[in-house]
Design a protein around this motif. Structure first.
Motif, short mmCIF file in Angstrom:
data_model
loop_
_atom_site.label_atom_id
_atom_site.label_comp_id
_atom_site.label_asym_id
_atom_site.label_seq_id
_atom_site.Cartn_x
_atom_site.Cartn_y
_atom_site.Cartn_z
N VAL A 48 0.84 -1.21 0.00
CA VAL A 48 0.00 0.00 0.00
C VAL A 48 0.87 1.25 0.00
CG1 VAL A 48 -1.75 1.32 1.26
CG2 VAL A 48 -1.88 -1.19 1.20
N GLY A 49 1.85 1.28 0.90
CA GLY A 49 2.67 2.49 1.05
C GLY A 49 3.42 2.88 -0.21
N LEU A 50 4.10 1.92 -0.85
CA LEU A 50 4.88 2.25 -2.05
C LEU A 50 4.01 2.77 -3.20
CD1 LEU A 50 7.65 -0.50 -2.36
CD2 LEU A 50 7.97 1.96 -2.12
N VAL A 52 1.12 4.35 -3.05
CA VAL A 52 0.63 5.68 -2.69
C VAL A 52 1.73 6.71 -2.85
CG1 VAL A 52 -0.22 7.11 -0.79
CG2 VAL A 52 -1.20 4.85 -1.17
N VAL A 53 2.93 6.36 -2.40
CA VAL A 53 4.08 7.27 -2.53
C VAL A 53 4.41 7.49 -4.01
CG1 VAL A 53 6.57 7.45 -2.14
CG2 VAL A 53 5.08 6.75 -0.27
N ALA A 54 4.29 6.43 -4.82
CA ALA A 54 4.58 6.56 -6.25
C ALA A 54 3.61 7.50 -6.93
CB ALA A 54 4.53 5.18 -6.91
N VAL A 55 2.33 7.42 -6.59
CA VAL A 55 1.33 8.34 -7.15
C VAL A 55 1.67 9.78 -6.77
CG1 VAL A 55 -1.08 9.06 -7.05
CG2 VAL A 55 -0.52 6.64 -7.25
N ALA A 56 2.06 9.99 -5.51
CA ALA A 56 2.44 11.33 -5.07
C ALA A 56 3.68 11.82 -5.81
CB ALA A 56 2.69 11.32 -3.56
N ALA A 57 4.62 10.91 -6.10
CA ALA A 57 5.84 11.30 -6.82
C ALA A 57 5.52 11.82 -8.21
CB ALA A 57 6.79 10.10 -6.91
N VAL A 58 4.52 11.23 -8.87
CA VAL A 58 4.15 11.67 -10.21
C VAL A 58 3.59 13.10 -10.17
CG1 VAL A 58 2.64 11.20 -12.19
CG2 VAL A 58 3.75 9.32 -11.00
N SER A 59 3.01 13.50 -9.04
CA SER A 59 2.47 14.86 -8.94
C SER A 59 3.58 15.91 -8.92
CB SER A 59 1.62 14.99 -7.67
OG SER A 59 2.41 14.97 -6.50
N ASP A 194 2.50 -3.09 -7.54
CA ASP A 194 1.62 -1.94 -7.77
C ASP A 194 2.37 -0.63 -7.92
OD1 ASP A 194 -0.79 -3.17 -7.99
OD2 ASP A 194 -1.37 -2.92 -5.89
N ALA A 195 3.61 -0.58 -7.41
CA ALA A 195 4.38 0.67 -7.55
C ALA A 195 4.64 0.99 -9.01
CB ALA A 195 5.69 0.58 -6.77
N ILE A 196 4.79 -0.04 -9.85
CA ILE A 196 4.96 0.20 -11.29
C ILE A 196 3.67 0.76 -11.87
CG2 ILE A 196 5.43 -0.86 -13.52
CD1 ILE A 196 7.10 -2.93 -12.17
N ALA A 197 2.56 0.11 -11.54
CA ALA A 197 1.28 0.59 -12.04
C ALA A 197 1.01 2.01 -11.58
CB ALA A 197 0.16 -0.34 -11.59
N ALA A 198 1.48 2.36 -10.37
CA ALA A 198 1.25 3.69 -9.83
C ALA A 198 1.91 4.77 -10.69
CB ALA A 198 1.78 3.78 -8.39
N ILE A 347 11.18 1.48 -8.08
CA ILE A 347 11.18 1.84 -6.66
C ILE A 347 12.27 2.84 -6.34
CG2 ILE A 347 11.59 0.97 -4.32
CD1 ILE A 347 10.23 -1.59 -5.09
N VAL A 348 13.47 2.58 -6.86
CA VAL A 348 14.60 3.48 -6.59
C VAL A 348 14.34 4.87 -7.17
CG1 VAL A 348 17.06 3.88 -7.02
CG2 VAL A 348 16.25 1.59 -6.40
N LEU A 349 13.75 4.93 -8.37
CA LEU A 349 13.40 6.23 -8.96
C LEU A 349 12.41 6.99 -8.08
CD1 LEU A 349 12.96 5.55 -12.79
CD2 LEU A 349 14.61 7.09 -11.71
N ILE A 350 11.43 6.27 -7.55
CA ILE A 350 10.43 6.90 -6.68
C ILE A 350 11.08 7.46 -5.42
CG2 ILE A 350 8.40 6.46 -5.25
CD1 ILE A 350 7.69 4.28 -7.40
N ILE A 351 11.93 6.65 -4.80
CA ILE A 351 12.60 7.08 -3.56
C ILE A 351 13.50 8.28 -3.83
CG2 ILE A 351 14.26 6.40 -1.79
CD1 ILE A 351 13.14 3.54 -2.04
#
Length: 432
Positions: A48-50, A52-59, A194-198, A347-351
């Motif tokens: 869940v966390g990753l 949600v964080v990924a969606v926020a990163a796209v913003s 799901d982080a990829i889909a995010a 994941i690393v890109l998101i972080i």
């Protein structure tokens, strides 16, 4: 705005909640047994966390996830993002969703009847294409209509499980969950991918808020985080509930996957009616996820090529339809190794996106972290393909967390540190 946040949050929940998300938690529940709570907490952290964080990163970006990858290099951004969209879209994600829907909604009632996959996928993809034609209506169609039905069906199953399922005590944990339940749950959540889909769904959420008049980066980030929280809370509650049902099924027999566990639980709760409820849940989950992926891929390739959005989603839908009719086993056999390679890089890109300001946005940090991550992830992907590399395996197995599928984590940290030590004097062009 509160209503918009809730509706878009429901839409995001439905986009994330595919059949794979439905079958992982019951498996965790039955295997974790008495160690269920630390295991499900670990699962929620990554499952869940990753995302949600990924969606926020796209913003944080103006257009799409390609801008995140452009921090490494524009060519890398183009290639990697294209591969991600193709993988989660027409090559694997969409065909897998449709075939899972078939195997859990139609096949149990028509075992042995030939030609039904072709008929089912024909109807399924025509419906997907029609709903995807107007992406501006996606929030209303999924957030206001499909998601409430999906949630209601899930609530019926979960409440039925709490009230009607035999209150058998949770069994002892399996060997993996007996020693490190939290970290094994963490790894299971990571495997939902799901982080990829995010990275694809994020731009749908951002565009939905732009259509509602929010244009500033700060406003979009705030709205996206709120929406992500709505979807995240719903996902966490559902995962915990159906995972708990899994803990009560330990003495009910042997199961091949989470779908079998839920099917048996649904039948135990409601009899044959339970199978119909479960079928409705799976059909809605797979359909909404497929629509979201078609829309996300269509918007991305429309911006990339300038070709008409409707032409692109038609090609994506037809391609997905053709691949879906190869069967679920074929799709899964090819997709797992590819996604195993892609996912750690995402994941690393998101972080790094969230840590961008802390290390000054230097390209060398991105490049060092991504390079070593890619090397470790490539080994994992080839290993999934069945490529044996004994010499390299001896090294990789010594990496921290390699036993739970996170062998790329330590190389990513080392690569980022090396990149920072040898940082360029010129910051990344996207530094903020």
């Amino acid at each position: 705005m509160k209503k918009d946040t809730l509706i878009i949050g429901f839409m995001l929940f439905a986009l994330f909640f595919g059949a794979g998300n439905l079958i992982y938690p019951p498996t965790l529940g039955i295997e974790a047994g008495t160690s269920f709570w630390p295991a499900i907490i670990g699962f929620i952290l990554t499952g869940v966390g990753l995302p949600v964080v990924a969606v926020a990163a796209v913003s944080f970006v103006s257009n799409d996830a390609r801008e995140l990858a452009d921090h490494v290099h524009p060519l890398f951004g183009l290639i990697f993002t294209t591969v991600v969209y193709l993988a989660i879209g027409p090559f694997f994600g969409i065909p897998r969703a449709s075939t899972v829907a078939f195997e859990m909604t139609v096949e149990p009632f028509t075992a042995g009847t030939s030609g039904l996959l072709f008929i089912f996928t024909t109807i399924f993809f025509i419906a997907v294409l029609l709903v995807s034609m107007n992406p501006s209506k996606l929030v209303d169609r999924i957030g206001q209509w499909l998601t409430p039905i999906l949630l209601l069906a899930l609530i019926v199953i979960c409440i039925g499980g709490f009230l009607l399922l035999d209150q058998t005590a949770a069994g002892p944990p399996s060997a993996d969950y007996a020693t490190a339940p939290f970290f094994n749950g963490f790894a299971e959540g990571y495997l939902t991918m799901d982080a990829i889909a995010a990275l694809a769904f994020g731009i749908i959420v951002v565009n939905a808020f732009k259509d509602r008049g929010i244009s500033t980066r700060k406003g979009l980030m705030k709205a996206t985080l709120k929406t992500g929280s709505v979807a995240g809370i719903a996902l966490a509650v559902v995962y915990t509930s159906i995972g708990w049902i899994g803990t009560r099924m330990g003495d009910a027999g042997d199961f091949t996957n989470g779908g079998d566990i839920l099917s048996s639980a649904a039948e135990g709760i409601f009899g044959s009616f339970g199978a119909l409820i479960l079928g409705l849940i799976v059909a809605l989950a797979c359909f909404s996820t497929s629509v979201g992926l078609v829309v996300a891929c269509g918007q991305f390739f429309n911006k990339l090529t300038g070709i008409s959005y409707r032409w692109i989603i038609s090609v994506i839908t037809i391609g997905s339809y053709v691949i879906a009719n190869q069967g679920l086993n074929t799709i899964v056999g090819v997709s797992v190794p590819v996604l195993t390679f892609i996912y750690p890089i995402a994941i690393v890109l998101i972080i790094l996106t969230f840590l961008h300001k802390f290390f000054g946005g230097y390209r060398t940090v991105y490049r060092g972290a991504i390079l070593l991550t890619a090397i470790a992830a490539l080994y994992d992907g080839l290993n999934e393909f069945g490529v044996n590399m004994p010499e390299i395996a001896a090294i990789m197995e010594k990496l921290p967390f390699s036993s739970i599928g996170l062998g790329w984590l330590f190389p990513a940290i080392i690569g980022g540190l090396i990149g920072y030590i040898f940082k360029n004097k010129t910051k990344a062009s996207h530094a903020r």
